[in-house]
Design a protein around this motif. Structure first.
Motif, mmCIF file in Angstrom:
data_model
loop_
_atom_site.group_PDB
_atom_site.id
_atom_site.type_symbol
_atom_site.label_atom_id
_atom_site.label_comp_id
_atom_site.label_asym_id
_atom_site.label_seq_id
_atom_site.Cartn_x
_atom_site.Cartn_y
_atom_site.Cartn_z
ATOM 1 N N PHE A 145 0.653 -8.945 -11.705
ATOM 2 C CA PHE A 145 -0.470 -8.854 -10.787
ATOM 3 C C PHE A 145 -0.893 -10.248 -10.305
ATOM 4 N N GLY A 146 -0.758 -11.227 -11.182
ATOM 5 C CA GLY A 146 -1.140 -12.587 -10.797
ATOM 6 C C GLY A 146 -0.023 -13.397 -10.184
ATOM 7 N N LEU A 147 1.231 -13.013 -10.450
ATOM 8 C CA LEU A 147 2.367 -13.788 -9.952
ATOM 9 C C LEU A 147 2.897 -13.280 -8.617
ATOM 10 N N TYR A 148 2.819 -11.975 -8.401
ATOM 11 C CA TYR A 148 3.452 -11.398 -7.213
ATOM 12 C C TYR A 148 2.831 -11.952 -5.926
ATOM 13 N N GLY A 149 1.504 -12.019 -5.903
ATOM 14 C CA GLY A 149 0.846 -12.508 -4.690
ATOM 15 C C GLY A 149 1.125 -13.964 -4.392
ATOM 16 N N GLN A 150 1.479 -14.748 -5.422
ATOM 17 C CA GLN A 150 1.743 -16.164 -5.200
ATOM 18 C C GLN A 150 2.996 -16.392 -4.359
ATOM 19 N N LEU A 151 3.902 -15.430 -4.390
ATOM 20 C CA LEU A 151 5.095 -15.566 -3.557
ATOM 21 C C LEU A 151 4.717 -15.661 -2.084
ATOM 22 N N PHE A 152 3.758 -14.810 -1.668
ATOM 23 C CA PHE A 152 3.353 -14.804 -0.264
ATOM 24 C C PHE A 152 2.310 -15.871 0.033
ATOM 25 N N ALA A 153 1.582 -16.300 -1.006
ATOM 26 C CA ALA A 153 0.558 -17.320 -0.790
ATOM 27 C C ALA A 153 1.152 -18.721 -0.677
ATOM 28 N N ARG B 115 9.741 -16.317 5.472
ATOM 29 C CA ARG B 115 11.198 -16.182 5.440
ATOM 30 C C ARG B 115 11.759 -16.290 4.020
ATOM 31 N N LEU B 116 10.983 -16.911 3.122
ATOM 32 C CA LEU B 116 11.411 -17.027 1.726
ATOM 33 C C LEU B 116 10.686 -16.041 0.821
ATOM 34 N N SER B 117 9.428 -15.744 1.159
ATOM 35 C CA SER B 117 8.645 -14.886 0.273
ATOM 36 C C SER B 117 9.154 -13.451 0.263
ATOM 37 N N ILE B 118 9.605 -12.942 1.406
ATOM 38 C CA ILE B 118 10.085 -11.552 1.446
ATOM 39 C C ILE B 118 11.349 -11.375 0.608
ATOM 40 N N ILE C 114 11.549 -9.058 -2.826
ATOM 41 C CA ILE C 114 12.532 -7.987 -2.997
ATOM 42 C C ILE C 114 13.352 -8.209 -4.267
ATOM 43 N N LEU C 115 13.775 -9.446 -4.511
ATOM 44 C CA LEU C 115 14.532 -9.743 -5.728
ATOM 45 C C LEU C 115 13.682 -9.490 -6.975
ATOM 46 N N LEU C 116 12.416 -9.886 -6.919
ATOM 47 C CA LEU C 116 11.537 -9.667 -8.066
ATOM 48 C C LEU C 116 11.332 -8.175 -8.325
ATOM 49 N N SER C 117 11.085 -7.411 -7.260
ATOM 50 C CA SER C 117 10.884 -5.970 -7.427
ATOM 51 C C SER C 117 12.162 -5.300 -7.936
ATOM 52 N N LEU D 94 5.731 -4.844 4.071
ATOM 53 C CA LEU D 94 5.059 -4.529 5.333
ATOM 54 C C LEU D 94 3.659 -5.149 5.378
ATOM 55 N N ILE D 95 2.939 -5.073 4.269
ATOM 56 C CA ILE D 95 1.607 -5.683 4.222
ATOM 57 C C ILE D 95 1.712 -7.189 4.405
ATOM 58 N N ALA D 96 2.722 -7.799 3.774
ATOM 59 C CA ALA D 96 2.909 -9.243 3.912
ATOM 60 C C ALA D 96 3.211 -9.629 5.357
ATOM 61 N N LEU D 97 4.068 -8.849 6.037
ATOM 62 C CA LEU D 97 4.377 -9.134 7.437
ATOM 63 C C LEU D 97 3.131 -8.987 8.310
ATOM 64 N N TRP D 98 2.341 -7.964 8.023
ATOM 65 C CA TRP D 98 1.118 -7.743 8.794
ATOM 66 C C TRP D 98 0.130 -8.890 8.610
ATOM 67 N N LEU D 99 -0.070 -9.291 7.352
ATOM 68 C CA LEU D 99 -0.990 -10.396 7.082
ATOM 69 C C LEU D 99 -0.476 -11.701 7.673
ATOM 70 N N ASN D 100 0.841 -11.912 7.615
ATOM 71 C CA ASN D 100 1.402 -13.139 8.184
ATOM 72 C C ASN D 100 1.188 -13.185 9.688
#
Length: 310
Positions: free
Chosen positions: A109-117, A122-125, A129-132, A166-172
């Motif tokens: 819960f604390g690490l996943y969001g850091q990928l997008f933050a 182009r790297l976070s997606i 996917i690899l993490l999931s 999809l949420i990450a793309l929308w927020l970006n």
């Protein structure tokens, strides 16, 4: 009392002002995971001590990416190598923790969001996917299920991953649009400041020219007339009127000095172009500016030898 108007300043972006939320989520998830694992930990054994050390290391490593790097490098998102190194260390600590106790999956819960933050989209997606995929494979393997589309767990993880992307793309997209609008607002404010400065300079120049013209047409002309009348009076005085001639002469000196002062004021209030350039250069500059604004071709021609005027 003179009131000064402060220039408008843009506040920090929302995602920067609220960045502390990611840190709060991380530390809360780390604490919850540690408390869930607590009953099974034996701190007299190496595994228990290792969990404690890794938990403290994760807690101390987080400020490096959440606080130090963004302040050390304000454009840290343009330096993905630094954030990749930070995230690799953070996830290495997490992998070591889940290898000892499964409760530390809660730390995602604390690490996943850091990928997008912390990473560009182009790297976070791909990283998300690899993490999931890794978590899905681990969970299905631990549950002794087959990695098959026939398993509900497969679709649960796949749907969660797709939804997160999809949420990450929308927020970006929202953040990119907001950044463009912020840049446009900054350009508009800069243009307004330049326009206000130009208006102030134009007003100052007009006032300087008005004052110079007023002084020239009134004071300077008046003093010139006084000097001429005093010279005429001095010539009309009889030779024996020495006292009167003395006073007339003194008055003429004062009038000449006042005339010189008036001319000095007119010179000090000359147009700004004449302070930095010669008269031909100033005329050529004014003609060039007028030609640029009106679209009419103008040529300047200076004849004769250029002399410095008193």
């Amino acid at each position: 009392m003179v009131e000064t108007k402060k220039e408008p300043t843009l506040r920090a972006d929302v995602w920067d002002r609220w960045g502390w939320i990611w840190s709060a989520v991380f530390y809360i998830s780390l604490l919850v995971a540690f408390l869930l694992a607590w009953p099974d930990l034996d701190f007299s054994r190496p595994d228990g001590i290792l969990v404690l050390v890794l938990t403290l290391a994760s807690a101390l490593w987080h400020p490096v990416g959440a606080w130090y790097l963004p302040r050390r490098y304000p454009n840290f998102r343009e330096r993905p190598v630094l954030m990749v190194i930070y995230l690799l260390v953070a996830f290495a600590l997490w992998l070591a923790l889940i290898s000892i106790h499964g409760a530390f999956y809660f730390l995602l819960f604390g690490l996943y969001g850091q990928l997008f933050a912390f990473l560009p989209i182009r790297l976070s997606i791909p990283a998300a996917i690899l993490l999931s995929t890794f978590v899905m494979v681990q969970q299905i393997r631990d549950s002794r299920l087959s990695l098959s589309p026939n398993e509900p767990a497969f679709w649960i993880f796949a749907g969660a991953t797709l939804g997160g992307v999809l949420i990450a793309l929308w927020l970006n997209a929202i953040i990119s649009q907001s950044a463009q609008r912020k840049e446009l607002i900054e350009q508009l404010e800069a243009t307004q400041r330049e326009l206000a400065q130009a208006e102030r300079e134009a007003g100052t120049l007009a006032e300087r020219q008005r004052l110079g013209q007023e002084i020239h047409d009134t004071l300077a002309q008046g003093f010139t007339s006084i000097v001429m009348h005093l010279e005429a009076a001095e010539q009309a005085c009889p030779p024996e009127a020495t006292v009167s001639a003395h006073h007339v002469n003194e008055a003429r000196k004062v009038a000449r000095e006042s005339l010189a002062e008036a001319r000095g004021l007119v010179w000090a209030l000359r147009p700004i172009h004449l302070q930095e350039n010669t008269l031909p250069e100033a005329i050529e500059r004014v003609a060039r500016q007028w030609s640029s604004s009106s679209g009419i071709a103008v040529e300047t021609l200076v004849t004769g030898e250029m002399l410095s005027l008193h």
